[in-house]
Design an enzyme around this catalytic site. Sequence first.
Site, PDB file in Angstrom:
ATOM      1  N   VAL A 256      32.362  23.516  17.367  1.00 52.82           N
ATOM      2  CA  VAL A 256      32.496  22.118  18.314  1.00 52.82           C
ATOM      3  C   VAL A 256      31.292  21.631  18.435  1.00 52.82           C
ATOM      4  CG1 VAL A 256      34.212  23.321  20.034  1.00 52.82           C
ATOM      5  CG2 VAL A 256      31.847  24.009  20.390  1.00 52.82           C
ATOM      6  N   ALA A 257      30.393  21.849  17.370  1.00 51.76           N
ATOM      7  CA  ALA A 257      29.054  21.283  17.196  1.00 51.76           C
ATOM      8  C   ALA A 257      29.059  19.917  16.444  1.00 51.76           C
ATOM      9  CB  ALA A 257      28.085  22.141  16.367  1.00 51.76           C
ATOM     10  N   ARG A 258      28.676  19.755  15.375  1.00 49.18           N
ATOM     11  CA  ARG A 258      29.029  18.508  14.581  1.00 49.18           C
ATOM     12  C   ARG A 258      29.548  19.267  13.042  1.00 49.18           C
ATOM     13  NH1 ARG A 258      28.865  16.571  18.493  1.00 49.18           N
ATOM     14  NH2 ARG A 258      27.262  14.748  19.204  1.00 49.18           N
ATOM     15  N   ASP A 282      37.035  21.323  15.990  1.00 50.87           N
ATOM     16  CA  ASP A 282      37.056  20.100  16.730  1.00 50.87           C
ATOM     17  C   ASP A 282      36.164  18.859  16.118  1.00 50.87           C
ATOM     18  OD1 ASP A 282      37.906  18.811  19.051  1.00 50.87           O
ATOM     19  OD2 ASP A 282      35.660  18.770  19.546  1.00 50.87           O
ATOM     20  N   GLU A 287      34.367  12.893   9.035  1.00 54.14           N
ATOM     21  CA  GLU A 287      35.116  12.614  10.216  1.00 54.14           C
ATOM     22  C   GLU A 287      35.333  11.211  10.268  1.00 54.14           C
ATOM     23  OE1 GLU A 287      34.033  13.612  14.768  1.00 54.14           O
ATOM     24  OE2 GLU A 287      33.867  15.204  13.704  1.00 54.14           O
ATOM     25  N   HIS A 306      37.962  15.811  17.508  1.00 56.89           N
ATOM     26  CA  HIS A 306      36.861  15.643  18.264  1.00 56.89           C
ATOM     27  C   HIS A 306      37.142  15.435  19.642  1.00 56.89           C
ATOM     28  CE1 HIS A 306      32.083  14.833  17.549  1.00 56.89           C
ATOM     29  NE2 HIS A 306      32.470  15.142  18.798  1.00 56.89           N
TER      30      HIS A 306
END
Length: 343
Positions: A256-258, A282, A287, A306
């Site tokens: 859930v970071a990058r 996520d 992306e 995301h």
Amino acid sequence: MAPLEGVHMTDSESNDETVASSDGDDRDVLVLRKGTHGMPVEQYAAAIRERLPEQTVTLARTPDEEHEAIENARFVTGMTLDEDLLEAATALEVFACAYAGTGHLPLDALEERNVAVTNASGVHGPNIGEHVLGAILRFTRRFHVGARQQRRREWRHYKAHELQDSTVTIVGLGAIGRAVCERLEPFGVETIGVRYTPEKGGPTDEIVGFEGAAFDEALARTDYLVLACPLTETTRGLIDHEAFVTIDPDAVLINVARGPVVDTDALVEALRSSWIRGASLDVTDPEPLPEDHPLWTFENVQITPHNAGHTPNYYERLADIVAENARRVAEDPTAELENQVIR
């Protein structure tokens, strides 16, 4: 901060929260037009206005209004601030970024102009903490297998796991990492935290740094690896081929970071080679994830767009921070601000 002169919304106009242009400027807080998570930015302006009845809160709803309003604005808040708009902001003193991350901002230019910058750290703690917990429980009880069998109308037992006594490693102990720790507490798990300065301690049972033998040893005994760290030179590509070889093969990765914190090619290889049990993503790199990307094809990969950051309370929590900072600046332009990333 003394009131700025210009057109602002009257109470009767506040439901629409749109602003007409004028020759002057009496704004105390200027809200830029970009919203987030599909929620109208008018809600954000209304939330700030509710908390600052003594100040003038203006929403610039078009590009022209933004450029005109920002010329004399001292306190501005928004999701982003491009260099062209910054160039017009000749009086800017504070930019309150409405995202937790600030890497998309022209930080060098803001610092050169002595503009204080704050972020939305803490706003996402509850919702992303719940997202992570949901992902962990999904893989623990293998709900994805049950859902697949339900679609096929198959009444067939399958094996599951138990979260109790597992080891959860949380990379990044900011507001999100701490929220994850709090929500894991009732489950009887062992937690390992990873942070830049382990000597500062933290809410986990054990703390290690990002590099060296201690980090590798943590990976080797991890059942659930939660990435909740910012993207920096240290964390870019942190979970690479060597990390996937080291990590326990029964482990689940939750990002859930990058996206770039994980080497995507190495992740695909790890999934194909069964070096990990699965992944909940996520965020991805690239992306958005292209339609033909192999990550879509794995049944043991959960992908959300995301979306962990979405919460109906986003603007309310953010407005708490921004309104308090606007209040502090009005009383003392040199005041320390909450969530200040550039002084």
